[in-house]
Design a protein around this motif. Structure first.
Motif, PDB file in Angstrom:
ATOM      1  N   GLY A 117       0.796  -1.221   0.000  1.00  0.00           N
ATOM      2  CA  GLY A 117       0.000   0.000   0.000  1.00  0.00           C
ATOM      3  C   GLY A 117       0.824   1.263   0.000  1.00  0.00           C
ATOM      4  O   GLY A 117       0.600   2.178  -0.798  1.00  0.00           O
ATOM      5  N   GLY A 118       1.811   1.354   0.884  1.00  0.00           N
ATOM      6  CA  GLY A 118       2.613   2.563   0.989  1.00  0.00           C
ATOM      7  C   GLY A 118       3.499   2.789  -0.216  1.00  0.00           C
ATOM      8  O   GLY A 118       3.623   3.911  -0.722  1.00  0.00           O
ATOM      9  N   THR A 119       4.141   1.720  -0.702  1.00  0.00           N
ATOM     10  CA  THR A 119       5.039   1.861  -1.845  1.00  0.00           C
ATOM     11  C   THR A 119       4.252   2.248  -3.094  1.00  0.00           C
ATOM     12  O   THR A 119       4.658   3.135  -3.855  1.00  0.00           O
ATOM     13  N   ALA A 120       3.107   1.585  -3.307  1.00  0.00           N
ATOM     14  CA  ALA A 120       2.278   1.913  -4.473  1.00  0.00           C
ATOM     15  C   ALA A 120       1.763   3.345  -4.378  1.00  0.00           C
ATOM     16  O   ALA A 120       1.681   4.058  -5.391  1.00  0.00           O
ATOM     17  N   SER A 175      -9.269   7.616   9.457  1.00  0.00           N
ATOM     18  CA  SER A 175      -8.758   8.950   9.776  1.00  0.00           C
ATOM     19  C   SER A 175      -8.181   9.022  11.181  1.00  0.00           C
ATOM     20  O   SER A 175      -7.345   9.872  11.469  1.00  0.00           O
ATOM     21  N   LEU A 176      -8.618   8.131  12.059  1.00  0.00           N
ATOM     22  CA  LEU A 176      -8.163   8.152  13.441  1.00  0.00           C
ATOM     23  C   LEU A 176      -7.159   7.057  13.768  1.00  0.00           C
ATOM     24  O   LEU A 176      -6.429   7.157  14.761  1.00  0.00           O
ATOM     25  N   LYS A 177      -7.113   6.004  12.957  1.00  0.00           N
ATOM     26  CA  LYS A 177      -6.315   4.836  13.316  1.00  0.00           C
ATOM     27  C   LYS A 177      -4.820   5.059  13.071  1.00  0.00           C
ATOM     28  O   LYS A 177      -4.416   5.858  12.245  1.00  0.00           O
ATOM     29  N   THR A 178      -4.019   4.292  13.789  1.00  0.00           N
ATOM     30  CA  THR A 178      -2.562   4.322  13.604  1.00  0.00           C
ATOM     31  C   THR A 178      -2.072   3.140  12.793  1.00  0.00           C
ATOM     32  O   THR A 178      -0.951   3.152  12.287  1.00  0.00           O
ATOM     33  N   ARG A 179      -2.901   2.097  12.691  1.00  0.00           N
ATOM     34  CA  ARG A 179      -2.493   0.933  11.910  1.00  0.00           C
ATOM     35  C   ARG A 179      -2.504   1.285  10.445  1.00  0.00           C
ATOM     36  O   ARG A 179      -3.483   1.827   9.925  1.00  0.00           O
ATOM     37  N   LEU A 180      -1.457   0.939   9.719  1.00  0.00           N
ATOM     38  CA  LEU A 180      -1.417   1.225   8.305  1.00  0.00           C
ATOM     39  C   LEU A 180      -2.366   0.298   7.566  1.00  0.00           C
ATOM     40  O   LEU A 180      -2.588  -0.842   7.943  1.00  0.00           O
ATOM     41  N   ILE A 181      -2.894   0.783   6.486  1.00  0.00           N
ATOM     42  CA  ILE A 181      -4.051   0.149   5.867  1.00  0.00           C
ATOM     43  C   ILE A 181      -3.746  -1.220   5.256  1.00  0.00           C
ATOM     44  O   ILE A 181      -2.820  -1.389   4.505  1.00  0.00           O
ATOM     45  N   ASP A 182      -4.526  -2.169   5.655  1.00  0.00           N
ATOM     46  CA  ASP A 182      -4.566  -3.477   5.021  1.00  0.00           C
ATOM     47  C   ASP A 182      -5.875  -4.105   5.457  1.00  0.00           C
ATOM     48  O   ASP A 182      -6.595  -3.548   6.267  1.00  0.00           O
ATOM     49  N   VAL A 183      -6.207  -5.261   4.920  1.00  0.00           N
ATOM     50  CA  VAL A 183      -7.501  -5.855   5.216  1.00  0.00           C
ATOM     51  C   VAL A 183      -7.668  -6.186   6.691  1.00  0.00           C
ATOM     52  O   VAL A 183      -8.768  -6.438   7.146  1.00  0.00           O
ATOM     53  N   MET A 184      -6.571  -6.189   7.448  1.00  0.00           N
ATOM     54  CA  MET A 184      -6.671  -6.500   8.865  1.00  0.00           C
ATOM     55  C   MET A 184      -6.846  -5.262   9.736  1.00  0.00           C
ATOM     56  O   MET A 184      -6.986  -5.366  10.935  1.00  0.00           O
ATOM     57  N   SER A 185      -6.850  -4.060   9.145  1.00  0.00           N
ATOM     58  CA  SER A 185      -6.924  -2.875   9.990  1.00  0.00           C
ATOM     59  C   SER A 185      -8.062  -1.927   9.635  1.00  0.00           C
ATOM     60  O   SER A 185      -8.296  -0.957  10.331  1.00  0.00           O
ATOM     61  N   PRO A 195      -1.439   4.932   4.415  1.00  0.00           N
ATOM     62  CA  PRO A 195      -1.678   5.035   2.971  1.00  0.00           C
ATOM     63  C   PRO A 195      -3.092   4.623   2.610  1.00  0.00           C
ATOM     64  O   PRO A 195      -3.589   3.598   3.090  1.00  0.00           O
ATOM     65  N   ILE A 196      -3.774   5.413   1.814  1.00  0.00           N
ATOM     66  CA  ILE A 196      -5.177   5.140   1.471  1.00  0.00           C
ATOM     67  C   ILE A 196      -5.292   4.940  -0.039  1.00  0.00           C
ATOM     68  O   ILE A 196      -5.619   5.852  -0.779  1.00  0.00           O
ATOM     69  N   TRP A 197      -5.002   3.716  -0.454  1.00  0.00           N
ATOM     70  CA  TRP A 197      -4.982   3.434  -1.883  1.00  0.00           C
ATOM     71  C   TRP A 197      -6.357   3.096  -2.432  1.00  0.00           C
ATOM     72  O   TRP A 197      -6.491   2.753  -3.600  1.00  0.00           O
ATOM     73  N   TYR A 198      -7.396   3.190  -1.621  1.00  0.00           N
ATOM     74  CA  TYR A 198      -8.742   3.064  -2.174  1.00  0.00           C
ATOM     75  C   TYR A 198      -9.591   4.214  -1.654  1.00  0.00           C
ATOM     76  O   TYR A 198      -9.237   4.905  -0.707  1.00  0.00           O
ATOM     77  N   ASP A 199     -10.689   4.431  -2.299  1.00  0.00           N
ATOM     78  CA  ASP A 199     -11.517   5.602  -2.049  1.00  0.00           C
ATOM     79  C   ASP A 199     -12.655   5.252  -1.095  1.00  0.00           C
ATOM     80  O   ASP A 199     -13.590   4.560  -1.472  1.00  0.00           O
ATOM     81  N   ALA A 200     -12.583   5.747   0.135  1.00  0.00           N
ATOM     82  CA  ALA A 200     -13.586   5.410   1.147  1.00  0.00           C
ATOM     83  C   ALA A 200     -14.746   6.388   1.192  1.00  0.00           C
ATOM     84  O   ALA A 200     -15.655   6.221   2.011  1.00  0.00           O
ATOM     85  N   ARG A 201     -14.721   7.404   0.348  1.00  0.00           N
ATOM     86  CA  ARG A 201     -15.833   8.359   0.355  1.00  0.00           C
ATOM     87  C   ARG A 201     -17.159   7.636   0.116  1.00  0.00           C
ATOM     88  O   ARG A 201     -17.289   6.835  -0.797  1.00  0.00           O
TER      89      ARG A 201
END
Length: 657
Positions: A348-351, A451-461, A435-441
């Motif tokens: 996610g972050g690299t992409a 917006s509040l979490k510290t875990r970097l985005i993946d299906v587990m967070s 990193p937010i590689w998908y659109d949550a709007r």
């Protein structure tokens, strides 16, 4: 001890010292294991005045969950934390499956705490009571699969489990991380650079001691019940046990096309779970003690990537390498996922970093002079491969990718545009470095959480990306959730996608639930979050049977709150406050979603709900845990530290409403 192994392993790389600390029963009961152990150890031992993530004083904690090594369903989870993340600049953790967690418990350890810095590249070898720091110069620059093979050959043990950084970690790329079993990533914790700075290439562990369970007969009965309830569930049969997470790629409208540069969507036919299973899937693969077996071995049979094979592909790794970069080929998504993993890079972050550069180039903000003659364009798979190789080698523009999104924004803004405008238009991260590689709007639950979490985005967070699905009280009760918790969620209408209202209640619930699951080592995908039957009541029953201690579900829910507050307290000490809990600028722009029309984000409503979350969690207006909230959870020592550091001066004068 029953359940726990009974020992914390401590390694000082500077001194070359290894010590074994007996695990306190009180500490174990209060902080459980996994993420809970890591949070408290880092809070107690790290100096928050340190701001360089590559300082030898930074701490790495590697901890299996309390139930790892037992046959509790899906209990193969491992938490890897660092006191100071190179990307986020505060305490960060990641969670992964596989078999490393169980093997660590079998060797006799509940946590591995690593400090200091070796003079040369080394790896840590653990074989039951035998622990040594071994030379790893021959592993320098090796990709993860090759390093794993060399370690196994050197030790003469094909059953050893490994946690390894690739060349990305050695070059201190801020999106690097270690991988367990060559492909299991600890939740994008971006800790690989810290391993590289410490000259720690890997941990190899072998254990034969097993884990003692206090009440075996009761444990077997609990297992049979969970197994039957889950494997008979229609969603398990139709989705998770067959397609894994691949079906998430078919959620039209949620994935961001070309760095969210527009709202168009490319064809997903080639990216469908059906196409994957028919043309690439070889067989399912499970983590330790898991009946879901949501992972897959895969092989590319023809085309430019023929022969590539791995099990390193989930929705969270395929998604960033496809639509986000304008690519609609499954073979390319699989190969890029494999390549990034083998190099030791977070998907996610690299992409997101690469997408930002392509977007800037296409808009004329960067030129061939900046890229060393490269033409940055969407959908160019060969270009992405070259950029990944340049990243780990820190060549040309690859150095910017390695240095991360902040470095990219500063470079692009230099003499050309305002930094804030560059971040708003091109950088797809939350302020907390997610990193937010998908659109949550349009998905208010996911927007609020991320917006509040510290875990970097993946299906587990993404704690409640599915909040808003057509689920009623009866459905939640069918998933064996506790009626008191269900009623609170329903009354606050947390399933309503049209509003942020009530999401604070859902956030507290998921915070507590996942702090517990991450600490006992149970995969979130088997919980009601993914419509599976493993409630917090079940977790309490398994933990009680394993340890011989009496845990009610209320005890565990309270433990989740305790663990969350330790993390909140540490973030406060690292100067992470209310100004970090904001929506990404891109999500404040209107979006047209086919079938839903124009979606406009209500920022005022979001801000109000953040205030409500603080109130429910017992935080002051700057996200600092109040003394009373900490002491109510038995965290008197944490409150005393915050008090001594001056966080309660104002609170002592006047109590906040």
């Amino acid at each position: 001890m029953f359940g726990w192994a009974g020992t914390i392993l401590r390694v000082d790389l500077t001194k070359g010292e290894i010590t074994k600390q007996p695990l306190s029963r009180e500490f174990a009961k209060n902080f459980l294991g996994g993420r809970g152990f890591n949070n408290k150890i880092i809070f107690d031992e790290f100096d928050p005045s340190i701001t360089n993530p590559f300082d030898p004083a930074n701490i790495i904690c590697v901890s299996p969950g309390a139930l790892a090594g037992t046959f509790t369903p899906s209990s193969g989870r491992l938490t890897v934390s660092v006191a100071l993340s190179p990307r986020q600049h505060f305490m960060s953790d990641g969670n992964c499956g596989g078999h490393f967690a169980a093997e660590t418990k079998y060797a006799g350890y509940d946590s591995i705490v690593i400090k200091g810095q070796s003079d040369s590249l080394v790896y840590l070898y653990i074989n039951n009571d035998h622990v040594e720091i071994r030379d790893a110069k021959h592993l320098a620059g090796k990709r993860i699969e090759e390093a794993d093979s060399l370690i196994r050959a050197e030790l003469g043990d094909p059953d050893v489990q490994t946690l390894i950084i690739g060349p990305a970690g050695e070059s201190r790329a801020v999106t690097s991380m270690p991988f367990a079993g060559c492909s299991r990533a600890p939740g994008n914790s971006a800790s690989g650079g810290v391993w590289g700075a410490k000259n720690l290439k890997a941990i190899a562990v072998r254990g034969t001691k097993g884990v003692q369970v206090a009440k075996p007969a009761e444990f077997f009965k609990l297992y049979e019940g969970i197994y039957k309830r889950n494997t008979s569930d229609p969603l398990y049969q139709a989705k998770w046990s067959t397609e894994g997470s691949k079906w998430l790629l078919e959620l039209v409208g949620s994935f961001a096309h070309n760095n969210q540069g527009d709202t168009a969507s490319i064809s997903r036919t080639d990216l469908s779970a059906k196409n994957f299973l028919e043309n690439y899937g070889v067989k399912s693969r499970a983590c330790h003690a898991c009946h879901t077996h949501c992972g897959h071995y895969w092989r590319i049979k023809d085309g430019p990537f023929a022969g590539a094979a791995s099990d390193s592909a989930e929705a969270g790794t395929i998604g960033p390498w496809t639509e986000f970069l304008g690519i609609d080929r499954a073979d390319a998504g699989l190969y890029l996922s494999y390549l990034a993993t083998d190099l030791g890079l977070d998907a996610g972050g690299t992409a997101a970093n690469i997408a930002a550069l392509i977007h800037m180039f296409q808009d004329g903000l960067l030129s061939e002079k900046d890229t060393g003659g490269l033409i940055l364009e969407w959908g160019n798979v060969d270009l992405i491969i070259k950029l990944l190789e340049m990243t780990v080698q820190r060549q040309g523009i690859g150095t910017l990718i390695a240095d991360g999104h902040e470095a990219i924004a500063e470079y692009a803004a230099s003499g050309k545009a305002s930094l804030e405008e560059i971040k708003r238009k091109y950088i797809r991260y939350t302020k907390k470095g997610v990193p937010i590689w998908y659109d949550a709007r349009g998905m208010t639950g996911a927007m609020f959480s991320l917006s509040l979490k510290t875990r970097l985005i993946d299906v587990m967070s993404v704690d409640f990306a599915f909040t808003g699905a057509p689920i009623d009280r009866e459905e939640l009760l069918r998933l064996d959730m506790e009626p008191e918790l269900v009623d609170e969620l329903i009354q606050n209408k947390v399933m309503d996608l049209s509003t942020f209202k009530g999401k604070s209640v859902a956030m507290v619930f998921y915070d507590n639930l996942f702090m517990v699951s991450d600490s006992i080592g149970v995969c979130r995908r088997t919980t009601p979050w993914e419509w599976q039957h493993f409630s917090i009541h079940d977790m309490a029953s398994f933990l009680s049977a394993a340890t011989g201690l009496d845990f009610s579900w209320q005890d565990l829910y309270r433990s989740g709150a305790r663990l969350a507050q330790v993390q909140n307290a540490m973030l406060s000490r690292q100067k992470i406050g209310r100004d970090y809990d904001v929506l990404p600028a891109k999500w404040l722009e209107p979006k047209y979603w086919e079938g839903f029309g124009e979606i406009v984000t209500n920022k005022a409503e979001f801000d109000k709900e953040v205030d409500q979350y603080y109130k429910l969690r017992g935080l002051n207006s700057n996200a600092v845990p109040k003394r009373a909230a900490l002491e109510e959870l038995g965290l008197h020592d944490v409150a005393d530290v915050l008090g001594a550091e001056g966080f309660y001066k104002e609170e002592a004068v006047t109590a906040e409403p």
